[in-house]
Design an enzyme around this catalytic site. Sequence first.
Site, PDB file in Angstrom:
ATOM      1  N   HIS A 184      96.239 -20.918 -62.053  1.00 43.34           N
ATOM      2  CA  HIS A 184      95.532 -19.857 -63.108  1.00 43.34           C
ATOM      3  C   HIS A 184      95.899 -18.036 -62.695  1.00 43.34           C
ATOM      4  O   HIS A 184      96.198 -17.039 -62.880  1.00 43.34           O
ATOM      5  CB  HIS A 184      94.399 -19.170 -63.323  1.00 43.34           C
ATOM      6  CG  HIS A 184      93.478 -21.052 -64.134  1.00 43.34           C
ATOM      7  ND1 HIS A 184      92.100 -21.167 -63.771  1.00 43.34           N
ATOM      8  CD2 HIS A 184      94.273 -21.252 -64.951  1.00 43.34           C
ATOM      9  CE1 HIS A 184      92.430 -22.487 -64.554  1.00 43.34           C
ATOM     10  NE2 HIS A 184      93.042 -22.338 -65.380  1.00 43.34           N
ATOM     11  N   ASN A 215      88.677 -25.106 -69.708  1.00 45.55           N
ATOM     12  CA  ASN A 215      88.827 -26.187 -69.934  1.00 45.55           C
ATOM     13  C   ASN A 215      89.002 -26.168 -68.301  1.00 45.55           C
ATOM     14  O   ASN A 215      88.199 -27.426 -67.255  1.00 45.55           O
ATOM     15  CB  ASN A 215      89.475 -26.904 -70.305  1.00 45.55           C
ATOM     16  CG  ASN A 215      89.900 -27.243 -71.340  1.00 45.55           C
ATOM     17  OD1 ASN A 215      87.981 -27.949 -71.939  1.00 45.55           O
ATOM     18  ND2 ASN A 215      90.634 -27.324 -71.871  1.00 45.55           N
ATOM     19  N   VAL A 341      85.931 -20.002 -72.341  1.00 41.15           N
ATOM     20  CA  VAL A 341      83.732 -19.844 -71.985  1.00 41.15           C
ATOM     21  C   VAL A 341      83.495 -18.850 -71.446  1.00 41.15           C
ATOM     22  O   VAL A 341      83.041 -17.867 -72.320  1.00 41.15           O
ATOM     23  CB  VAL A 341      83.208 -20.539 -70.772  1.00 41.15           C
ATOM     24  CG1 VAL A 341      81.894 -20.376 -70.873  1.00 41.15           C
ATOM     25  CG2 VAL A 341      83.149 -22.241 -71.113  1.00 41.15           C
ATOM     26  N   GLY A 342      84.198 -18.179 -70.456  1.00 40.05           N
ATOM     27  CA  GLY A 342      84.051 -16.260 -70.138  1.00 40.05           C
ATOM     28  C   GLY A 342      84.293 -15.163 -71.404  1.00 40.05           C
ATOM     29  O   GLY A 342      83.559 -14.627 -71.581  1.00 40.05           O
ATOM     30  N   GLU A 394      98.374 -15.596 -71.050  1.00 36.27           N
ATOM     31  CA  GLU A 394      99.714 -16.481 -69.889  1.00 36.27           C
ATOM     32  C   GLU A 394     101.243 -16.009 -70.309  1.00 36.27           C
ATOM     33  O   GLU A 394     101.256 -15.911 -69.976  1.00 36.27           O
ATOM     34  CB  GLU A 394      98.863 -17.370 -69.913  1.00 36.27           C
ATOM     35  CG  GLU A 394      98.107 -17.815 -68.526  1.00 36.27           C
ATOM     36  CD  GLU A 394      97.526 -19.212 -68.864  1.00 36.27           C
ATOM     37  OE1 GLU A 394      98.297 -20.177 -69.751  1.00 36.27           O
ATOM     38  OE2 GLU A 394      97.334 -19.452 -67.716  1.00 36.27           O
TER      39      GLU A 394
END
Length: 414
Positions: A184, A215, A341-342, A394
């Site tokens: 990441h 995920n 989620v963040g 990204e």
Amino acid sequence: MKVLVLNSGSSSQKSCLYEIGVTLPDDPPDCVWEGKVEWEGDRTEYSIKNNRGGAVRDLAAVASREEAIERLLQTLWRGKLQTISLPSEIDVVGHRVVHGGPHHFEPAFVNAEVKSAIENVSVFAPLHNRAELQGMEIVAKMLGPVPQVAVFDTGFHRTMPLAAATYPGPYEWFEQGIRRYGFHGINHQYCAQRAVQLLRAHPDSSRIVSCHLGNGCSLAAIRDGRSVDTTMGFTPLEGLMMGTRSGSVDPGILTYLLRQKQLSAKQLDDLLNRKSGLLGISGISSDMREILAASRNGSEPEKQSRARLALEMYVHRLQSGIGAMSAVLGGLDVLIFTAGVGENSPEVRAAVCDKLAFLGIRLDETKNAQMLDEDRDIAAPDATVRVLVIRAQEDWMIARECWHLTRMRSTVSS
Ligand code: ADP
């Protein structure tokens, strides 16, 4: 400059086209075209849109991954969502390459040497690196001799000190390339730069913990813009609890399962990567939205208690991970939440931040609860730690790297 970005997953291919002028914009621009193809067996699902409001969703049967990607890219210059007249208008193509191995960290133009290095480390990340190499072949076939750039997800973590990157096994492991690489990195780096920009801070004055919670989940400890530690390791399996991945478990469990239960390496791999994490504990789903819904739903108590356990474990591991990363940094100035989620779960952010009040973290409840599609600070105004929500970008980061490399090359050759 027209920059096409390819982001390959094991069962999906995302791609987008950016148009960048002579200077980079401060805020990430929208893609002019973006597409995604996901496949299961011989069935593929396409979703493609452009910045003129056009959108297409389509199901198709295709014979191979190669054919699926070719169909996706052709929509750039053919059909309802046509965005360019000819493939030759594309100036450069950037690829997210998950694993760069021990020697490749910096973004690089793809050539035979870079391709063979990616191939050589594909044993470390077999599903990803081979898919990315295939993407490069398809681009070469469809677009001819367009420059291609590899941007490595491991690259940002190259600055980790040896004490963080080395596993305490035999020293030979390190010599064989068995070490912490971290992943990441493209998004962690983007988030660190974006935080400095949003806070108008000096790049060399911050201690940041970046929480990428999609995920896959990982933390990065970032000092003065450089990664100094991260939770993912030799593979993207280590560290936090994830959607279907276990994160860290006692390696003794694995030797026990191998010896006593005669599980094969493939079965272990499947258990740890696809049947663990939120899915494994809840028995419901790997999707945090479903875990949160089940944890509130008292009509099915058995499901509810498993969902609650999964959620508590997820938050517990996040809490201890952020604590560890803050300790490595010797304190914390900025906490970042990013990815699915963040960015989207006020509940998870609040649950973890409440437990970290001792670090000086305090949320503004109203700002945390707002669902906004913009990067923002959600900390209480007088808190000592800034808490930022930053959209994962990204693809934009890859496009920027392509823009920089292409301009550097044209400056050198002119
Ligand atoms: P990937 O890691 O595949 O890029 P994402 O970053 O898009 O994935 O994150 C996907 C995850 O984000 C989903 O599995 C889901 O659990 C979570 N997610 C998305 N929206 C929400 C939401 N509103 N609340 C909680 N979790 C969410």
